[in-house]
Design a protein around this motif. Structure first.
Motif, PDB file in Angstrom:
ATOM      1  N   VAL B  12      -8.296   5.968   3.284  1.00 51.91           N
ATOM      2  CA  VAL B  12      -8.015   4.599   2.842  1.00 51.91           C
ATOM      3  C   VAL B  12      -8.912   3.570   3.519  1.00 51.91           C
ATOM      4  O   VAL B  12      -9.516   2.719   2.873  1.00 51.91           O
ATOM      5  CB  VAL B  12      -6.531   4.259   3.075  1.00 51.91           C
ATOM      6  N   ARG B  13      -8.997   3.651   4.861  1.00 49.89           N
ATOM      7  CA  ARG B  13      -9.743   2.598   5.561  1.00 49.89           C
ATOM      8  C   ARG B  13     -11.216   2.607   5.145  1.00 49.89           C
ATOM      9  O   ARG B  13     -11.807   1.563   4.853  1.00 49.89           O
ATOM     10  CB  ARG B  13      -9.616   2.783   7.076  1.00 49.89           C
ATOM     11  N   ALA B  16     -11.565   1.238   1.684  1.00 49.85           N
ATOM     12  CA  ALA B  16     -11.332  -0.211   1.666  1.00 49.85           C
ATOM     13  C   ALA B  16     -12.567  -0.956   2.150  1.00 49.85           C
ATOM     14  O   ALA B  16     -12.945  -1.997   1.610  1.00 49.85           O
ATOM     15  CB  ALA B  16     -10.125  -0.559   2.537  1.00 49.85           C
ATOM     16  N   PHE B 101       3.670  -0.709  -1.354  1.00 47.47           N
ATOM     17  CA  PHE B 101       2.825  -0.916  -0.165  1.00 47.47           C
ATOM     18  C   PHE B 101       2.834   0.288   0.770  1.00 47.47           C
ATOM     19  O   PHE B 101       1.868   0.540   1.462  1.00 47.47           O
ATOM     20  CB  PHE B 101       3.279  -2.155   0.618  1.00 47.47           C
ATOM     21  N   LEU B 102       3.944   1.015   0.812  1.00 44.15           N
ATOM     22  CA  LEU B 102       4.030   2.122   1.768  1.00 44.15           C
ATOM     23  C   LEU B 102       3.805   3.471   1.110  1.00 44.15           C
ATOM     24  O   LEU B 102       3.957   4.504   1.739  1.00 44.15           O
ATOM     25  CB  LEU B 102       5.386   2.088   2.474  1.00 44.15           C
ATOM     26  N   ASP B 103       3.476   3.460  -0.156  1.00 43.47           N
ATOM     27  CA  ASP B 103       3.254   4.703  -0.885  1.00 43.47           C
ATOM     28  C   ASP B 103       1.782   5.096  -0.742  1.00 43.47           C
ATOM     29  O   ASP B 103       0.895   4.383  -1.224  1.00 43.47           O
ATOM     30  CB  ASP B 103       3.617   4.481  -2.357  1.00 43.47           C
ATOM     31  N   VAL B 106      -0.637   5.133  -3.739  1.00 41.51           N
ATOM     32  CA  VAL B 106      -1.053   3.919  -4.447  1.00 41.51           C
ATOM     33  C   VAL B 106      -2.017   3.127  -3.564  1.00 41.51           C
ATOM     34  O   VAL B 106      -1.724   2.863  -2.400  1.00 41.51           O
ATOM     35  CB  VAL B 106       0.159   3.022  -4.804  1.00 41.51           C
ATOM     36  N   PHE B 107      -3.168   2.768  -4.107  1.00 42.00           N
ATOM     37  CA  PHE B 107      -4.130   1.927  -3.389  1.00 42.00           C
ATOM     38  C   PHE B 107      -4.306   0.635  -4.182  1.00 42.00           C
ATOM     39  O   PHE B 107      -4.685   0.674  -5.348  1.00 42.00           O
ATOM     40  CB  PHE B 107      -5.471   2.646  -3.263  1.00 42.00           C
ATOM     41  N   ILE B 108      -3.998  -0.485  -3.542  1.00 36.96           N
ATOM     42  CA  ILE B 108      -4.092  -1.772  -4.238  1.00 36.96           C
ATOM     43  C   ILE B 108      -5.203  -2.609  -3.612  1.00 36.96           C
ATOM     44  O   ILE B 108      -5.287  -2.735  -2.391  1.00 36.96           O
ATOM     45  CB  ILE B 108      -2.765  -2.566  -4.125  1.00 36.96           C
ATOM     46  N   ARG B 109      -6.047  -3.194  -4.439  1.00 35.79           N
ATOM     47  CA  ARG B 109      -7.058  -4.105  -3.919  1.00 35.79           C
ATOM     48  C   ARG B 109      -7.055  -5.394  -4.737  1.00 35.79           C
ATOM     49  O   ARG B 109      -7.136  -5.364  -5.972  1.00 35.79           O
ATOM     50  CB  ARG B 109      -8.438  -3.459  -3.983  1.00 35.79           C
ATOM     51  N   SER B 110      -6.951  -6.529  -4.041  1.00 39.24           N
ATOM     52  CA  SER B 110      -6.990  -7.846  -4.687  1.00 39.24           C
ATOM     53  C   SER B 110      -8.427  -8.360  -4.662  1.00 39.24           C
ATOM     54  O   SER B 110      -9.081  -8.304  -3.625  1.00 39.24           O
ATOM     55  CB  SER B 110      -6.094  -8.837  -3.933  1.00 39.24           C
TER      56      SER B 110
END
Lengths: 139, 319
Positions: B12-13, B16, B101-103, B106-110
């Motif tokens: 993830v990091r 991101a 958010f804690l799943d 799922v990766f969310i990016r705004s």
């Protein structure tokens, strides 16, 4: 390609209080200062805040808190950032804190605390002086 | 492990950070994107567009939940507008997606538009590719939501969903030309409100009017789904509609999927070419001390007009 590094900031409200006026005002002020502000709303757990900070690759997290729960949530957030090797993300707090708590919060790595009466320009100025966009990965 | 392996391993990091560098147009991402590109093409991309406030984020949230229950991993790219005055932005689409958010699936990016028009950002297509390479099964893309001319999403998504609500004035105002033509599925959200059936009828009429053009193009007849996203009503039907469209695309006897991929590749190629041509020309001018400002000044002083000036520059720079 031309590089245009933008400062990315997460504004989050840990804990149970739902008074987010302050958080919204600061989010708006940061937008007007040219920062990209991720705003996630109220009732965030430390785990949610840290997960968001990492996925959004923010340079700073601003925590707004009025409930007194900072003695739990702030240390927990710092701990989670460390666990995720994300301690390079600057954390600041805004809201109401007993005076004696402020040195404690700074000792665990919270970079600055802004109390009621802090001017928006003062906060923005602090961010500009102390938070820089992260360096590019492979440059 | 290098950044490429980290992304492919779904870290993830690292991912991101790469997305940030893509957004900031850091030069070094080129080689990373190149290395990741062969690993793309597995994810299914669903786009959501429609006016602000119609419920795009809530629909994305509900649909993500649906996909998670099927054990599919989800990537979400949500675009909000950049202030043209300060260059800053408030990115608030996450407010409706807190349950994810804690799943770790799922990766969310705004994302902020940063002056790009068309509903997405300059970086969106590259970011879709990264989330794809990262191993996400489904990628949900939410456009900035201006409503009339942001058709770019149709070039990026397999399935494009146009969202509206009952009672948007002249009902169909919100989804006229352009945007009306890109929907694979139309969603009438907040369907508990008065006028929902009427909105559905009007969309149906517009779809029927476009029938002939569709027959020439391989014949997908857009579906209309009524939803009440905050309560989760209609999400099952929306999910089925997406599956139907996917089956249609992959049935492949008319090469519909090829069309989607061709459109996407064409669009990305053209956009990149435009960007890079602009930058190259500006860089060459810079060497001779010419900037955008000096050119603007010539136009303001009526020394020349914008078109003639551009023709002259191209004549000199592209010989």
């Amino acid at each position: 390609m031309k590089q245009e590094r933008r400062l990315r900031i997460l504004i989050a409200k840990p804990g149970l209080d739902g008074h987010d006026r302050g958080a919204r005002v600061i989010a708006r002020a940061f937008r007007d200062a040219g920062f990209e502000v991720v705003y996630t709303g109220c009732h965030q757990t430390p785990e949610q805040i840290v997960s968001t900070a990492i996925q959004e690759d923010v340079d700073m997290v601003g925590l707004s808190i009025l409930s007194g729960a900072h003695t739990y949530s702030f240390p927990r957030i710092m701990e989670l950032l460390r666990e995720n090797q994300a301690q390079d993300i600057t954390v600041i707090g805004g809201g109401i804190f007993p005076l004696e708590d402020i040195p404690k919060l700074k000792s665990i790595g919270i970079k600055e605390i802004f109390e009621p009466g802090a001017k928006l320009q003062e906060i923005i100025g602090w961010v500009r002086a102390n938070v820089k966009p992260r360096r590019a990965l492979t440059a | 492990m290098n950044i490429i392996d980290q992304v492919l391993a779904g870290e993830v990091r690292a991912t991101a950070r790469l997305l940030r560098d893509i957004d900031d147009q850091v030069e070094s991402v080129q080689s990373i994107l190149k290395a990741l590109y062969p690993h793309t093409g597995r994810a299914y991309v669903v786009g959501f567009t429609g006016s602000p406030g119609v419920g795009k984020s809530t629909l994305v949230d509900q649909l993500a939940l649906k996909y998670r229950r099927e054990d599919k991993t989800v990537g979400i790219l949500a675009v909000d507008p950049t202030s043209p005055f300060s260059g800053g932005a408030i990115l608030g689409d996450r407010i409706r997606m807190q349950r994810h958010f804690l799943d770790s699936g799922v990766f969310i990016r705004s994302l902020a538009t940063r002056g790009h028009f068309g509903g997405l950002t300059r970086s969106t297509n590259d970011m879709i590719n990264v989330l794809d390479a990262m191993g996400k099964d489904v990628i949900l893309v939410e456009t900035v939501g201006v409503g009339q001319d942001e058709v770019e999403i149709a070039h990026s998504a397999h399935t494009t969903i146009v969202v509206t609500i009952p009672g948007m004035g002249d009902e169909i105002q919100a989804i006229k030309a352009g945007i009306m033509e890109i929907g694979s599925i139309f969603v009438v959200n907040k369907a508990d409100r008065e006028g929902s059936r009427k909105t559905v009828r009007e969309i149906r009429n517009l779809i029927d009017l476009g029938m002939r053009r569709r027959e020439e193009n391989g014949g997908w007849e857009p579906l209309i789904v009524e939803t009440e996203a905050v309560k989760g009503r209609g999400i099952e039907e929306l999910h089925q509609a997406i599956e139907k469209h996917k089956t249609y695309l992959f049935s492949n006897d008319k090469g519909q999927l090829d069309d989607v991929l061709r459109k996407r590749a064409t669009n990305q190629l053209v956009e990149t070419l435009k960007d890079e041509a602009f930058k190259t020309i500006m860089a060459r001018l810079q060497v001779r001390g010419v900037t955008i400002e000096t050119l603007v000044q010539k136009v303001l002083e009526k020394e020349t007009d914008p078109s003639s000036l551009v023709q002259r520059i191209l004549g000199e720079e592209l010989r």
